[in-house]
Design an enzyme around this catalytic site. Structure first.
Site, PDB file in Angstrom:
ATOM      1  N   LYS A 125       0.825  -1.229   0.000  1.00  0.00           N
ATOM      2  CA  LYS A 125       0.000   0.000   0.000  1.00  0.00           C
ATOM      3  C   LYS A 125       0.845   1.258   0.000  1.00  0.00           C
ATOM      4  CE  LYS A 125      -2.363  -1.078   3.748  1.00  0.00           C
ATOM      5  NZ  LYS A 125      -2.015  -2.507   3.940  1.00  0.00           N
ATOM      6  N   THR A 126       1.802   1.332   0.915  1.00  0.00           N
ATOM      7  CA  THR A 126       2.585   2.563   1.042  1.00  0.00           C
ATOM      8  C   THR A 126       3.391   2.842  -0.219  1.00  0.00           C
ATOM      9  OG1 THR A 126       2.730   2.315   3.445  1.00  0.00           O
ATOM     10  CG2 THR A 126       4.363   3.733   2.406  1.00  0.00           C
ATOM     11  N   GLU A 169      -3.803   6.015   1.150  1.00  0.00           N
ATOM     12  CA  GLU A 169      -3.531   4.642   1.556  1.00  0.00           C
ATOM     13  C   GLU A 169      -4.714   4.189   2.413  1.00  0.00           C
ATOM     14  OE1 GLU A 169      -0.255   2.231   4.235  1.00  0.00           O
ATOM     15  OE2 GLU A 169       0.392   3.995   3.110  1.00  0.00           O
TER      16      GLU A 169
END
Length: 457
Positions: A125-126, A169
């Site tokens: 995600k990041t 995110e």
């Protein structure tokens, strides 16, 4: 979580108190709300550069949690880590002041943007949110951004822009992403994780399907065709879905080559080359993340040149294979991986980079995750040439299970267990040789062991 609608409270002049205001997603929330004309106060357990920055904007912040910190607040916003026994939460309940979760506030903010790009998944995600940020900024769209880590481009984990696009995110823990309003929902992958909250993989998949189903008519879901759990989750989905994958999918890679461990490839969309990408970060998993980011850019109508330019300038997010320095001829890197799937991707990549030895110092994150995924951790931690295990990072938990990293070390041939981080640093100091790759890995504070090594502390 209150069922009240937060939107009437998100208005100029309304007074909001944020508990844990210095946190990675609370601080940008405070900044966005402050910028929208709300009167923001907050509290945190400690001073930090983030707290100082927020104060410089005119936000009053108290250190420590006390009932009187609420002042004239009309609503309270908290992180999932703040429980009902917090004195400020208790005082809010007693006074009838509504308490909202951070995700509810972001959800309300999201509705003010034409495009809300929400990136979800068990892993990546990041990095993918960061890649999307680079691309959207290269396209000149001036986005608002919320990332669960630091992005060097921004010098922070967030950005407050004036464009009509917001990039977030989006985490499944405690179902927080179900408070969001994505116009584009990205699902990178789905695995059994956060089993202190979810019952099992089916429960996790159900949550991700509900997230995908938040996409409105005219919106789009972007999904990993190579991930069986994601495809199973989206079976029968009626909303438009764009798939991405290494070799198959609506968006996929072609002509993938590697130079010094770094990939170059074409992004293919509708049988034509949309972009030609060269990444400055290693790993097949990052090719997949880049394909997800490219698919997101396509959904936003961004030209391929912005993808090429944005990804060419991306050097990784903080704590994502982040170079910390050199010690005794060994290169020291740090990574946030804390799930067996992430660890495998990291270690598989590390083993292709041509180092003589890969030395991994791993700190498991939470007792419940370590217990639930114990056998998977044992298998993947056999990959490095040398594995060091720091004691489990408790995070929000107490050790009711009676589990220790020593239990992992006992099952991994040659692994060594250390009760404290200074002992890990001392062990790394003795082991380090020219040609070694030293990795400090975990979502807790294991990075300090590598930093102490590099600084000679």
């Amino acid at each position: 979580m209150t069922d009240m609608d937060i939107r009437p409270y998100i208005a100029p002049g309304r007074r909001a108190h944020l508990i844990g205001i210095g946190g990675v997603s609370m601080a940008p929330l405070a900044e966005v709300l402050h910028g929208a004309g709300m009167v923001i106060t907050g509290s945190d357990m400690r001073e930090s550069p983030t707290v100082e920055h927020l104060r410089s904007l005119g936000i009053t912040i108290h250190i420590g949690h006390r009932a009187e910190n609420l002042g004239q607040a009309e609503l309270v916003i908290r992180t999932a880590a703040v429980h009902d026994n917090n004195p400020e939460i208790a005082a809010a309940h007693a006074a009838g002041i509504p308490v909202f979760e951070r995700a509810q506030a972001w959800g309300a903010i999201m509705r003010g943007y034409k495009h809300a790009l929400c990136i979800s998944g068990t892993h990546g995600k990041t990095t993918t949110t960061s890649m999307c940020t680079h691309i959207i900024m290269a396209a000149g769209l001036d986005p608002t951004v919320m990332i669960g880590g630091t992005l060097p481009l921004l010098g922070a984990g967030h950005r407050v822009g004036k464009g009509d696009t917001i990039i977030l995110e989006s985490c499944e823990y405690c179902n927080s992403f179900l408070s969001f309003f994505p116009t584009i929902a990205v699902i990178l992958n789905i695995e059994a994780d956060h089993l202190d909250f979810f019952k099992d993989l089916d429960d996790v998949e159900h949550s991700f399907r509900r997230f995908a189903d938040l996409v409105p008519e005219g919106g789009r879901i972007i999904a990993n065709r190579d991930d069986a759990n994601t495809m199973h989750t989206l079976a029968g989905e009626t909303r438009p879905v764009t798939t991405f994958g290494l070799e198959e999918g609506d968006v996929h890679a072609a002509n993938l080559t590697w130079t010094d461990g770094l990939p170059t490839f074409d992004v293919i969309y509708r049988d034509t080359v949309y972009a030609h990408v060269s990444l400055s970060i290693p790993g097949l998993h990052n090719v997949k993340n880049a394909l997800a980011a490219a698919a997101s850019a396509i959904a936003l109508g961004v030209p391929g040149e912005a993808v090429e330019q944005g990804l060419a300038q991306f050097r990784g997010a903080g704590r994502r294979f982040e170079h910390k320095g050199t010690y005794h001829g060994a290169e020291v890197y740090d990574d946030y991986a804390h799930h067996p799937g992430e660890l495998k991707a990291l270690l598989d990549t590390a083993c292709t980079l041509g180092y003589k030895r890969v030395i991994c110092a791993f700190q498991p994150h939470t007792y419940t995750r370590t217990a639930a995924l114990f056998d998977d951790f044992v298998e993947v931690l056999k990959k490095p040439d040398i594995t060091l295990l720091a004691e489990i990072f408790a995070a929000r938990e107490t050790n009711d299970i009676g589990i220790s990293s020593k239990d992992l070390a006992d099952r991994i041939p040659g692994a060594r267990y250390y009760a404290t981080l200074p002992e890990v640093t001392a062990a790394l100091r003795e082991l380090a040789q020219p040609g070694d790759l030293i990795l400090t890995v975990g979502a807790g504070d294991i990075y300090t062991a590598g930093e102490a090594l590099v600084k000679g502390e």
